[in-house]
Design a protein around this motif. Structure first.
Motif, PDB file in Angstrom:
ATOM      1  N   LEU A  21       0.152 -44.241 -53.510  1.00  0.00           N
ATOM      2  CA  LEU A  21      -1.258 -44.616 -53.627  1.00  0.00           C
ATOM      3  C   LEU A  21      -2.037 -43.592 -54.457  1.00  0.00           C
ATOM      4  CD1 LEU A  21      -2.018 -45.907 -50.001  1.00  0.00           C
ATOM      5  CD2 LEU A  21      -1.927 -47.274 -52.096  1.00  0.00           C
ATOM      6  N   GLN A  25      -4.008 -44.345 -57.969  1.00  0.00           N
ATOM      7  CA  GLN A  25      -5.417 -44.016 -58.178  1.00  0.00           C
ATOM      8  C   GLN A  25      -5.606 -43.134 -59.414  1.00  0.00           C
ATOM      9  OE1 GLN A  25      -7.374 -41.891 -54.909  1.00  0.00           O
ATOM     10  NE2 GLN A  25      -9.108 -43.278 -55.113  1.00  0.00           N
ATOM     11  N   VAL A  31      -9.338 -48.325 -59.379  1.00  0.00           N
ATOM     12  CA  VAL A  31      -8.720 -48.646 -58.093  1.00  0.00           C
ATOM     13  C   VAL A  31      -9.044 -47.540 -57.095  1.00  0.00           C
ATOM     14  CG1 VAL A  31      -6.564 -49.070 -56.867  1.00  0.00           C
ATOM     15  CG2 VAL A  31      -6.851 -49.899 -59.202  1.00  0.00           C
ATOM     16  N   SER A  32      -9.634 -47.899 -55.975  1.00  0.00           N
ATOM     17  CA  SER A  32      -9.954 -46.923 -54.927  1.00  0.00           C
ATOM     18  C   SER A  32      -9.004 -47.125 -53.742  1.00  0.00           C
ATOM     19  CB  SER A  32     -11.402 -47.097 -54.464  1.00  0.00           C
ATOM     20  OG  SER A  32     -11.676 -46.209 -53.410  1.00  0.00           O
ATOM     21  N   THR A  33      -8.272 -46.077 -53.445  1.00  0.00           N
ATOM     22  CA  THR A  33      -7.307 -46.160 -52.334  1.00  0.00           C
ATOM     23  C   THR A  33      -7.628 -45.124 -51.253  1.00  0.00           C
ATOM     24  OG1 THR A  33      -5.797 -44.640 -53.472  1.00  0.00           O
ATOM     25  CG2 THR A  33      -5.470 -47.000 -53.857  1.00  0.00           C
ATOM     26  N   GLU A  36      -7.193 -46.386 -47.611  1.00  0.00           N
ATOM     27  CA  GLU A  36      -5.788 -46.591 -47.250  1.00  0.00           C
ATOM     28  C   GLU A  36      -5.065 -45.253 -47.069  1.00  0.00           C
ATOM     29  OE1 GLU A  36      -6.947 -50.203 -49.732  1.00  0.00           O
ATOM     30  OE2 GLU A  36      -7.372 -48.065 -49.666  1.00  0.00           O
TER      31      GLU A  36
END
Length: 318
Positions: A21, A25, A31-33, A36
């Motif tokens: 992840l 990113q 994309v924001s992870t 998570e």
């Protein structure tokens, strides 16, 4: 790259997902992870805590041997200032499995011994995987005699699978050298403190661990023989090492209950390799406290305390 033991696979899987992840990113800012990743980090911490709350003796043996676990050289470089390494036993040769030297521990001059396993292939071969030869133990005797002469406390960091069992070592008097080192420990008129930081194997460990105070890290092991060796002798089957480890009482908790050691030094969740600096600082505090107990005592009282400590082992069980 972090090395995971077999029983740590659930944690390895979670930490692997976290790394994936993070890479995602980094490659795509849109994309924001974060959420998570935070959830997975919580799960990984909980999983690690759950695993280490119920380690079996065999699993503790694996942690004690972890390749990333801090070894004697790191403890010495962190805790001992102005350390000067001494070489040779003045009889045969230098043995790099046993480190010996002089330095200052929190401002106080001390003599220091350590068994060094090495951290990669080259250094492990150089230090013979921490398995001392006769000249290593004779070097230890030389240092202890010097410490006694000049009134220097002795600190030892124990981490060995056992003394080297090679033909050359036996020809040069391995058993006699170990006995002389143990005798030198017992005869010291200055306080000595030993900390088992990984494996404490057989006479190879006892030669440096016959001290006024003996401490073990929480996930270290200490025994007369390795679990694999015991399984090979008892059942002629080294694959029963896990069973042997349980029967042999090798863990710090077992040995504290048996009064073989004085106290246990806690490790971070996941073992000393997860936060070496914290472990080393805790070891330093324990050593400082132990040396403080003996400060100002005459040599006779120091020897008597050590003698009584070892004579009492096994006399008050149950």
């Amino acid at each position: 790259m972090r090395h995971f033991l077999d029983f740590e696979k659930p944690v390895a899987d979670l930490e692997g997902q976290i790394q994936e992840l993070r890479r995602l990113q980094e490659s795509d800012d849109s994309v924001s992870t974060d959420e998570e990743i935070a959830n997975l980090e919580t799960k990984a911490r909980d999983a690690l805590k759950g695993l280490y709350a119920k380690l079996t003796p065999w699993q503790k043996a694996l942690v004690a041997r972890h390749p990333d676990r801090p070894h004697a050289s790191r403890y010495i470089s962190s805790l001992i200032k102005d350390f000067t390494l001494l070489a040779g036993d003045r009889k045969f040769a230098e043995d790099r499995a046993v480190l010996a030297g002089l330095g200052r521990f929190r401002g106080e001059p001390v003599a220091v011994l350590g068994q060094e396993k090495g951290f990669d292939t080259q250094s492990r071969l150089k230090h013979n995987f921490g398995m001392g030869r006769p000249e290593g133990y004779r070097k230890a005797v030389r240092l202890m005699e010097m410490a006694d002469r000049f009134g220097l406390p002795v600190i030892a960091f124990v981490d060995t699978a056992g003394a080297y069992p090679g033909i050359g070592a036996e020809e040069r008097g391995q058993a006699e050298a170990i006995a002389r080192s143990t005798e030198a420990c017992l005869g010291l008129g200055v306080p000595n403190v030993s900390v088992i930081i990984g494996e404490g194997g057989s006479g190879g460990a006892i030669a440096l661990a016959t001290a006024n105070r003996v401490y073990m890290l929480e996930h270290a092991i200490y025994s007369v023989i390795s679990p694999e060796g015991a399984a090979s002798i008892l059942w002629r089957d080294s694959t029963r090492a896990e069973e042997a480890a349980t029967a042999m009482k090798v863990t710090a908790e077992d040995l504290k209950n048996l009064k073989v050691i004085d106290s246990i030094i806690n490790e971070p969740v996941g073992g000393a390799h997860r936060d070496p600096d914290a472990v080393i600082a805790a070891v330093g505090d324990v050593i400082a406290g132990a040396l403080g107990e003996f400060r100002g005592l005459p040599a006779h009282d120091i020897r008597l305390q050590r003698r009584e400590k070892f004579l009492a082992i096994g006399r008050s069980l149950g």
